[in-house]
Design a protein around this motif. Structure first.
Motif, mmCIF file in Angstrom:
data_model
loop_
_atom_site.group_PDB
_atom_site.id
_atom_site.type_symbol
_atom_site.label_atom_id
_atom_site.label_comp_id
_atom_site.label_asym_id
_atom_site.label_seq_id
_atom_site.Cartn_x
_atom_site.Cartn_y
_atom_site.Cartn_z
ATOM 1 N N PHE A 80 -4.410 0.986 4.474
ATOM 2 C CA PHE A 80 -4.876 -0.378 4.746
ATOM 3 C C PHE A 80 -5.246 -1.123 3.453
ATOM 4 C CE2 PHE A 80 -5.823 0.877 9.278
ATOM 5 C CZ PHE A 80 -4.939 -0.040 9.839
ATOM 6 N N LEU A 87 5.616 -1.572 2.779
ATOM 7 C CA LEU A 87 6.345 -2.832 2.574
ATOM 8 C C LEU A 87 7.497 -2.709 1.587
ATOM 9 C CD1 LEU A 87 3.500 -5.475 2.232
ATOM 10 C CD2 LEU A 87 5.150 -5.325 4.081
ATOM 11 N N SER A 134 -2.782 -7.151 -7.600
ATOM 12 C CA SER A 134 -2.843 -6.696 -6.206
ATOM 13 C C SER A 134 -3.173 -5.211 -6.154
ATOM 14 C CB SER A 134 -1.479 -6.948 -5.569
ATOM 15 O OG SER A 134 -1.361 -6.246 -4.371
ATOM 16 N N TYR A 156 7.739 -6.498 -5.577
ATOM 17 C CA TYR A 156 6.377 -7.062 -5.620
ATOM 18 C C TYR A 156 5.435 -6.071 -6.292
ATOM 19 C CZ TYR A 156 2.007 -9.155 -3.955
ATOM 20 O OH TYR A 156 0.760 -9.730 -3.878
ATOM 21 N N ILE A 197 4.693 -11.893 6.374
ATOM 22 C CA ILE A 197 4.834 -10.482 6.807
ATOM 23 C C ILE A 197 4.745 -10.403 8.329
ATOM 24 C CG2 ILE A 197 3.806 -8.164 6.627
ATOM 25 C CD1 ILE A 197 2.688 -9.077 3.851
ATOM 26 N N ILE A 206 -5.180 -10.507 16.233
ATOM 27 C CA ILE A 206 -5.759 -9.206 15.837
ATOM 28 C C ILE A 206 -6.977 -9.346 14.896
ATOM 29 C CG2 ILE A 206 -3.584 -7.926 16.166
ATOM 30 C CD1 ILE A 206 -3.446 -7.827 13.035
ATOM 31 N N MET A 210 -9.247 -6.687 12.607
ATOM 32 C CA MET A 210 -9.353 -6.754 11.133
ATOM 33 C C MET A 210 -10.826 -6.706 10.701
ATOM 34 S SD MET A 210 -6.123 -7.529 10.177
ATOM 35 C CE MET A 210 -6.056 -8.694 8.891
HETATM 36 C C1 LIG Z 1 -3.604 -4.003 12.983
HETATM 37 C C2 LIG Z 1 -3.347 -4.647 11.669
HETATM 38 C C3 LIG Z 1 -4.491 -4.482 10.782
HETATM 39 C C4 LIG Z 1 -2.047 -4.161 11.089
HETATM 40 C C5 LIG Z 1 -1.673 -4.740 9.748
HETATM 41 C C6 LIG Z 1 -0.715 -3.838 9.052
HETATM 42 C C7 LIG Z 1 -0.112 -4.409 7.766
HETATM 43 C C8 LIG Z 1 0.683 -5.643 8.072
HETATM 44 C C9 LIG Z 1 -1.163 -4.649 6.676
HETATM 45 C C10 LIG Z 1 -1.960 -3.373 6.347
HETATM 46 C C11 LIG Z 1 -2.292 -3.427 4.874
HETATM 47 C C12 LIG Z 1 -1.903 -4.840 4.462
HETATM 48 C C13 LIG Z 1 -1.790 -5.241 3.032
HETATM 49 C C14 LIG Z 1 -0.933 -6.260 2.652
HETATM 50 C C15 LIG Z 1 -0.043 -6.920 3.661
HETATM 51 C C16 LIG Z 1 -0.350 -6.588 5.115
HETATM 52 C C17 LIG Z 1 -0.652 -5.111 5.295
HETATM 53 C C18 LIG Z 1 0.571 -4.314 4.875
HETATM 54 C C19 LIG Z 1 -0.737 -6.649 1.185
HETATM 55 C C20 LIG Z 1 0.473 -5.893 0.696
HETATM 56 C C21 LIG Z 1 -0.468 -8.137 0.991
HETATM 57 C C22 LIG Z 1 -0.195 -8.499 -0.438
HETATM 58 C C23 LIG Z 1 -0.929 -7.719 -1.448
HETATM 59 O O1 LIG Z 1 -0.844 -8.052 -2.621
HETATM 60 C C24 LIG Z 1 -1.726 -6.525 -1.111
HETATM 61 C C25 LIG Z 1 -1.981 -6.313 0.363
HETATM 62 C C26 LIG Z 1 -2.453 -4.880 0.623
HETATM 63 C C27 LIG Z 1 -2.748 -4.618 2.088
#
Ligand SMILES: CC(C)CCC[C@@H](C)[C@H]1CC[C@H]2C3=C(CC[C@]12C)[C@@]1(C)CCC(=O)C[C@@H]1CC3
Ligand SMILES: NC(=O)C1=CN([C@@H]2O[C@H](COP(=O)(O)OP(=O)(O)OC[C@H]3O[C@@H](n4cnc5c(N)ncnc54)[C@H](OP(=O)(O)O)[C@@H]3O)[C@@H](O)[C@H]2O)C=CC1
Length: 304
Positions: A80, A87, A134, A156, A197, A206, A210
């Motif tokens: 998380f 990704l 990030s 990225y 995304i 959701i 979160m």
């Molecule tokens: C039920 C929800 C919480 C599910 C969400 C799952 C994923 C879409 C996300 C979990 C961690 C997230 C994250 C980012 C994007 C969305 C998630 C993958 C980033 C990659 C966005 C851009 C960044 O620079 C870092 C973030 C880290 C965590």
């Protein structure tokens, strides 16, 4: 420039005495960076802070299988916090023939710094650069043999890791000339990037989940205001007191309190110096291509 005008009006409403200038800059285009830098040099003779926040994550693909596998593993909190293994992105070439993510997230900023060095490197005055990096920056996504990430699926992560290294190299080379560079991570923030995304309505639905996850990982800052915590915190610090090897994270506790915490970056001096010289070499190539292109254009213009 319409959104910039709106942001300027909002700023002037809350801070009527402020002076806000606007400038057009596409960091993904070398020509635009050079033109904008010329304009900055014409308008100002000193830069105190340069915030390098622009960034893109085009065509993101979420690996749903890896997400559910990670959900029931011991790595869940890290998943998380960093999105490790979740990704991938599809990258394109830009008009300079560079990979778009590399050009926008790293090289455009590098070129801007190079052009603005006379305003940033004044020995009797400290100038500060702050990179928005990030938690997704990962050493294994970056290769010195492929700094643009032409052959991978995580441009990225690679570009953000490269910005972490570049910041270290800048500190090493430029601290003595009064230039200090720092790196921040805003946490997971709801912006156009995250709406690429998953759709914004899904994130809204959701949101209670979160907030719950935030109790376990304070990296879910969620709002731009919270995400900007480390940017503001850094502004208040003396540059000499900062750790060039640390990434400063904006964090929000389960109760909604914002704070900044430094985390050591997984980077080494040798690799960051190598990246710096690779970027200097690439800069020469890009400048040469641009001046040839401009000369061609001029010649064609004279013929017509
Ligand atoms: C039920 C929800 C919480 C599910 C969400 C799952 C994923 C879409 C996300 C979990 C961690 C997230 C994250 C980012 C994007 C969305 C998630 C993958 C980033 C990659 C966005 C851009 C960044 O620079 C870092 C973030 C880290 C965590
Ligand atoms: N959202 C998140 O969870 C996280 C974001 N980040 C980083 O935060 C930074 C800001 O992203 P975020 O606000 O989330 O995303 P957005 O997509 O909402 O904003 C991106 C910003 O970058 C600017 N930008 C993009 N491409 C260019 C370009 N070629 N030239 C000039 N400006 C450009 C955009 O300007 P314009 O609107 O004019 O196009 C916009 O201001 C990025 O560096 C991102 O990687 C890091 C960790 C997590």
């Amino acid at each position: 420039m319409q959104r910039a005008e709106a942001a300027r009006s909002a700023l002037l409403t809350s801070h009527p005495d402020a002076h806000v200038d606007l400038l057009h800059l596409d960091v993904g285009s070398a020509q635009s960076v050079l033109a904008a830098a010329q304009e900055v040099k014409a308008r100002y003779n000193r830069i105190d802070f340069l915030y390098l926040n622009a960034g893109i994550m085009p065509n993101p693909q979420l690996n749903v299988k890896a997400f559910f596998k990670g959900l029931f593993s011991r790595n869940v909190i890290n998943m998380f916090a960093t999105a490790e293994g979740l990704l991938t992105q599809q990258d394109l070439l830009n008009s300079d023939g560079l990979q778009e993510v590399f050009a926008t997230n790293l090289f455009g900023h590098f070129l801007l710094i190079r052009e603005l060095e006379p305003l940033l490197c004044e020995a009797d005055h400290a100038s500060r650069i702050v990179w928005t990096s990030s938690s997704n920056a990962r050493r294994s996504a970056f290769s010195m043999e492929d700094i643009q990430h032409r052959n991978g699926t995580e441009p990225y992560s690679s570009s953000k890791y490269a910005s972490d290294m570049l910041s270290l190299a800048l500190n090493r080379d430029k601290n003595s000339q009064g230039l200090f560079s720092s790196v921040i991570c805003p946490g997971l923030v709801m912006t156009n990037l995250t709406y690429g995304i998953l759709p914004s309505f899904f994130w809204t639905i959701i949101m209670p989940i979160m907030w719950l996850i935030r109790i376990f990982t304070n990296t879910f800052t969620l709002t731009p205001y919270n995400g900007a915590e480390a940017l503001h915190w850094l502004f208040l610090q003396k540059p000499e007191s900062l750790d060039p090897r640390a990434k400063y994270h904006s964090l929000t506790s389960g109760l909604g309190t914002n704070y900044t915490q430094p985390h050591p970056m997984d980077i080494d001096e040798g690799m960051s110096e190598d990246l710096y010289s690779e970027l200097l070499d690439l800069e020469k190539v890009v400048r040469k291509t641009l001046s040839e292109r401009n000369a061609d254009k001029e010649a064609n213009g004279q013929r017509e």
